[in-house]
Design a protein around this motif. Structure first.
Motif, PDB file in Angstrom:
ATOM      1  N   HIS A   6       2.541   0.478  -9.116  1.00  0.00           N
ATOM      2  CA  HIS A   6       1.823   0.032  -7.703  1.00  0.00           C
ATOM      3  C   HIS A   6       1.197  -1.325  -7.145  1.00  0.00           C
ATOM      4  O   HIS A   6       0.437  -1.627  -8.247  1.00  0.00           O
ATOM      5  CB  HIS A   6       0.842   0.967  -7.397  1.00  0.00           C
ATOM      6  N   TYR A 151       5.766   0.903  -4.844  1.00  0.00           N
ATOM      7  CA  TYR A 151       4.564   0.205  -3.725  1.00  0.00           C
ATOM      8  C   TYR A 151       3.949  -0.638  -3.714  1.00  0.00           C
ATOM      9  O   TYR A 151       3.591  -0.638  -4.815  1.00  0.00           O
ATOM     10  CB  TYR A 151       3.271   1.394  -3.964  1.00  0.00           C
ATOM     11  N   SER A 153       1.131  -2.216  -1.338  1.00  0.00           N
ATOM     12  CA  SER A 153       0.281  -2.119   0.257  1.00  0.00           C
ATOM     13  C   SER A 153      -0.093  -3.167   0.437  1.00  0.00           C
ATOM     14  O   SER A 153      -1.262  -3.718  -1.007  1.00  0.00           O
ATOM     15  CB  SER A 153      -0.306  -0.725  -0.196  1.00  0.00           C
TER      16      SER A 153
END
Length: 174
Positions: A6, A151, A153
């Motif tokens: 992430h 991921y 973000s």
């Protein structure tokens, strides 16, 4: 179960908050979590809270160097040695002690400032144990990190109290 990588990045507030929220969620599900905070001291609300939770280990930050832009060349050299060793120690601990989730908070800044080698982070990510989920936070991840991540973000600042002269507040920003 396949583990993922992430990235929480961007210029907005909330990258660390998101990463630590995931750490709390994982801990609540019985997972073993290791959090290493680069470029930060241990005088922060989350460090105090995590000492009360079994299942989350926070790597102590034994040395603080202040803001990178205010470091002398000698302090930058000392910080590079310290943070490179901190990264190696964290990697070793995460692997040998079988953690389920590793949070490398502000690792992008450490790499971007040349205080640890991104090449080492990339090597670790590509060879990490199969079940180790990893979270990276900070601004401006490289293309290589973004490519490797599952991921990504981006947290974008629209407004922030600091822009109006309001300093960081305990319990909110730290």
């Amino acid at each position: 179960m396949k583990s993922c990588i992430h990235i929480y990045c961007g210029d907005g507030k909330g990258k660390t908050t998101a990463a630590l929220g995931l750490a709390v969620r994982a801990c609540g599900c019985g997972k073993k979590v290791l959090v290493t905070r680069f470029l930060k001291n241990d005088h922060s609300g989350e460090v105090n809270a995590f000492t009360r939770l079994s299942g989350i280990t926070v790597t102590p930050c034994g040395q603080s160097f202040g803001f990178f832009s205010r470091m002398s060349p000698d302090q930058k050299k000392e910080a590079a040695i310290y943070y490179s060793q901190m990264l190696e120690s964290t990697i070793n601990k995460a692997v040998t002690e079988n953690f389920d989730l590793l949070v490398l908070d502000e690792i992008m800044a450490v790499c971007n400032f040349g205080l640890a080698e991104e090449r080492r982070v990339l090597e670790f990510l590509s060879s990490r144990p199969e079940g180790l989920e990893v979270v990276l936070t900070g601004r401006d991840p490289s293309e290589k990190l973004v490519e490797m991540a599952d991921y990504v973000s981006e947290i974008r600042k629209v407004k922030h109290p600091y822009d109006r002269g309001i300093p960081a507040r305990q319990g909110i920003e730290y």
